[in-house]
Motif scaffolding. Structure first.
Motif, PDB file in Angstrom:
ATOM      1  N   SER A 308       0.829  -1.210   0.000  1.00  7.78           N
ATOM      2  CA  SER A 308       0.000   0.000   0.000  1.00  7.78           C
ATOM      3  C   SER A 308       0.861   1.257   0.000  1.00  7.78           C
ATOM      4  O   SER A 308       1.953   1.278   0.566  1.00  7.78           O
ATOM      5  CB  SER A 308      -0.912   0.001   1.232  1.00  7.78           C
ATOM      6  N   SER A 367      -5.026   6.857  -1.592  1.00  9.71           N
ATOM      7  CA  SER A 367      -4.494   5.482  -1.710  1.00  9.71           C
ATOM      8  C   SER A 367      -4.175   4.911  -0.324  1.00  9.71           C
ATOM      9  O   SER A 367      -3.058   4.458  -0.060  1.00  9.71           O
ATOM     10  CB  SER A 367      -3.251   5.451  -2.604  1.00  9.71           C
ATOM     11  N   LYS A 383     -18.304   0.112   8.849  1.00  8.54           N
ATOM     12  CA  LYS A 383     -19.468   0.770   8.246  1.00  8.54           C
ATOM     13  C   LYS A 383     -19.209   2.266   8.060  1.00  8.54           C
ATOM     14  O   LYS A 383     -19.584   2.847   7.037  1.00  8.54           O
ATOM     15  CB  LYS A 383     -20.701   0.569   9.131  1.00  8.54           C
ATOM     16  N   ALA A 386     -17.097   2.572   5.060  1.00  4.37           N
ATOM     17  CA  ALA A 386     -17.870   2.264   3.855  1.00  4.37           C
ATOM     18  C   ALA A 386     -18.819   3.397   3.502  1.00  4.37           C
ATOM     19  O   ALA A 386     -19.049   3.698   2.320  1.00  4.37           O
ATOM     20  CB  ALA A 386     -18.655   0.961   4.066  1.00  4.37           C
ATOM     21  N   ASP A 387     -19.366   4.061   4.530  1.00  5.06           N
ATOM     22  CA  ASP A 387     -20.316   5.155   4.304  1.00  5.06           C
ATOM     23  C   ASP A 387     -19.684   6.360   3.611  1.00  5.06           C
ATOM     24  O   ASP A 387     -20.394   7.185   3.014  1.00  5.06           O
ATOM     25  CB  ASP A 387     -20.946   5.602   5.627  1.00  5.06           C
ATOM     26  N   GLY A 389     -17.400   5.933   1.288  1.00  4.70           N
ATOM     27  CA  GLY A 389     -16.979   5.463  -0.024  1.00  4.70           C
ATOM     28  C   GLY A 389     -15.721   4.626  -0.068  1.00  4.70           C
ATOM     29  O   GLY A 389     -15.195   4.352  -1.151  1.00  4.70           O
ATOM     30  N   ILE A 390     -15.222   4.187   1.088  1.00  9.13           N
ATOM     31  CA  ILE A 390     -13.997   3.376   1.098  1.00  9.13           C
ATOM     32  C   ILE A 390     -14.351   1.917   0.820  1.00  9.13           C
ATOM     33  O   ILE A 390     -15.253   1.345   1.436  1.00  9.13           O
ATOM     34  CB  ILE A 390     -13.266   3.514   2.447  1.00  9.13           C
ATOM     35  N   ASP A 391     -13.638   1.316  -0.094  1.00 11.20           N
ATOM     36  CA  ASP A 391     -13.896  -0.063  -0.503  1.00 11.20           C
ATOM     37  C   ASP A 391     -13.530  -1.035   0.605  1.00 11.20           C
ATOM     38  O   ASP A 391     -12.529  -0.856   1.298  1.00 11.20           O
ATOM     39  CB  ASP A 391     -13.086  -0.385  -1.764  1.00 11.20           C
ATOM     40  N   ARG A 392     -14.358  -2.084   0.747  1.00 12.42           N
ATOM     41  CA  ARG A 392     -14.112  -3.112   1.774  1.00 12.42           C
ATOM     42  C   ARG A 392     -12.747  -3.772   1.595  1.00 12.42           C
ATOM     43  O   ARG A 392     -12.113  -4.178   2.573  1.00 12.42           O
ATOM     44  CB  ARG A 392     -15.233  -4.165   1.702  1.00 12.42           C
ATOM     45  N   ASN A 393     -12.277  -3.856   0.375  1.00 11.59           N
ATOM     46  CA  ASN A 393     -10.973  -4.476   0.109  1.00 11.59           C
ATOM     47  C   ASN A 393      -9.804  -3.618   0.583  1.00 11.59           C
ATOM     48  O   ASN A 393      -8.661  -4.094   0.618  1.00 11.59           O
ATOM     49  CB  ASN A 393     -10.819  -4.765  -1.385  1.00 11.59           C
ATOM     50  N   ASP A 394     -10.084  -2.374   0.943  1.00 14.94           N
ATOM     51  CA  ASP A 394      -9.030  -1.477   1.409  1.00 14.94           C
ATOM     52  C   ASP A 394      -8.993  -1.384   2.932  1.00 14.94           C
ATOM     53  O   ASP A 394      -8.429  -0.439   3.486  1.00 14.94           O
ATOM     54  CB  ASP A 394      -9.215  -0.078   0.807  1.00 14.94           C
TER      55      ASP A 394
END
Length: 434
Positions: A308, A367, A383, A386-387, A389-394
């Motif tokens: 990362s 990033s 959550k 995620a709310d 806009g951050i991707d679960r994979n990050d």
């Protein structure tokens, strides 16, 4: 079939435990040729789900039928839940005498059970004038201030006949004759640290038959760990059974195999559950277990963090600091911030890493790979990320095993997982992993 009669076995559940109940049924039917009447007490509309599971089980066994008995959701509206892994459905078993009128006796089982013997042996045990039969609960028998206070609150003369409610033979005829359900209702609104189990033990005392330990052995004490129970008030002959495969295995407390495959009994449970592998519940729990397996691996965290551009550790507390230490020890110098929702912590620093709020971090860096160290509120943090806009994979969750895992957790682990965990707790997890 050996008999025209059915052996009644009862569960009290809500919607989220349908798969678990059918795994127990599967384990029962594998070990018995008797005919079984499985009765499910519930306040939820689960008819379609139950039929789907029943159709699958019918492909493997034919000696059973399943009936749903509806419970009024308000029956125990005033009862308290003290243990977070339980729901109000735990109290449903108290209604069995009035909901299962066609039988004078039944077996009650929790849904975190695996049966290794023919239940006919348990069902045909004579209960006489006792209200129920069960195995002494070793955790309640402990002679410590907590349990002494528990005993006093309940008003029990003694805990000498206090049984675990996960496996019971219930004398329904006797309970009906003595109107025990009304006594159950009255006791249920009082202080019961162990919910329905306390209610049963208070209202049925002293008319409780004690069953041998092998009929309800907690998974903590499988194998050589049975020695822990030698100092408890069990009869010596009660230990004369296969300690690796008891007649009934009870995977108690929070340590369920559908939450973590590494718990004792997990391999067997998942093998039985495989019969229902096309169900949504099976797929859900399988994915959850896989997440835990992946997210708890330090190596996975290190490998993803190393790839990362920027790392943010969420949580300005001990677990967060431990993770920062680990990352720095592994020569990862791309930790740009420690995130925390507590504004009072903003502006502080740990090892030169600034503590900041979420939106300040998002304005300053891009990033980002997020490492969440909150031990209890990690889902809420996920959550929150995620709310925005951050991707679960990050994002990944880091479990600080020195804080989260108590002695009972370690006892619940299978031998291989236990050895790995002890090695980590001994400090080996801080070795460089790259």
């Amino acid at each position: 079939m050996r008999s025209d009669k059915y052996i009644p076995v009862v569960w009290g559940i809500d919607r989220k435990y349908i798969l678990q109940v059918f795994v127990v049924m599967h384990s029962i039917l594998i070990h018995s040729k008797e005919r079984y009447h499985f009765l499910i007490l519930t306040a939820d509309s689960i008819e379609n789900d139950v039929k789907a599971y029943m159709d699958i089980l019918k492909e493997k066994h034919h000696n059973f039928k399943v009936t749903i008995r509806m419970v009024n959701r308000t029956s125990f509206a005033d009862a308290q839940i003290y243990n977070e892994h339980l729901s109000i459905a735990a109290y449903f078993r108290l209604l069995i005498p009035e909901l299962v009128l066609e039988y004078d006796k039944c077996i009650y089982l929790d849904c975190d059970i695996l049966v290794h013997g023919d239940l006919k042996e348990l069902y045909t045990m004579e209960v006489g004038d006792d209200y129920l039969a069960g195995v002494k609960d070793c955790h309640i028998l402990a002679d410590n201030p907590y349990q002494i206070e528990h005993e006093n609150i309940l008003g029990l003369p003694s805990r000498d006949r206090y049984v675990n409610s996960g496996v019971l033979v219930m004398n329904l005829k006797k309970m009906r004759e003595d109107n025990l359900i009304e006594k159950f209702r009255i006791q249920s609104i009082k202080e019961n640290w162990y919910e329905d189990q306390d209610v049963l033990n208070v209202c049925c005392y002293p008319y409780i038959k004690i069953l041998p330990l092998q009929y309800n052995l907690f998974h903590f004490y499988l194998g050589n760990d049975i020695e822990i129970l030698y100092d408890f008030p069990y009869e010596k002959e009660e230990f004369e059974f296969n300690h690796n495969v008891p007649y009934i295995l009870h995977m108690g407390g929070r340590y369920k195999p559908w939450l973590n495959e590494e718990y004792k009994g997990g391999a067997e449970w998942w093998k039985l559950a495989e019969a229902f592998n096309e169900s949504e519940d099976y797929q859900f729990y399988k994915k959850e277990c896989q997440k835990i397996k992946e997210e708890n691996r330090i190596r996975v965290i290190i490998e993803k963090a190393a790839k990362s551009k920027n790392i943010v550790v969420w949580g300005y507390h001990k677990p967060g600091m431990i993770l920062c230490d680990l990352l720095l020890e592994c020569q990862l110098n791309n930790i740009v911030a420690i995130a925390d929702n507590n504004q009072a912590e903003w502006g502080k620093a740990y090892r030169g890493i600034s503590v900041m709020g979420l939106f300040s971090i998002l304005k300053t860096y891009n990033s980002i790979f997020w490492l969440i160290t909150c031990q209890l509120s990690y889902k809420e943090v996920m959550k929150q990320l995620a709310d925005v806009g951050i991707d679960r994979n990050d994002m990944l969750c880091y479990v600080d095993e020195t804080r989260r895992y108590d002695g009972m957790h370690l006892l619940a682990l299978c031998e291989e997982a236990y050895e790995r965990r002890i090695a980590k707790l001994a400090g080996r997890k801080f070795k460089k992993l790259r």
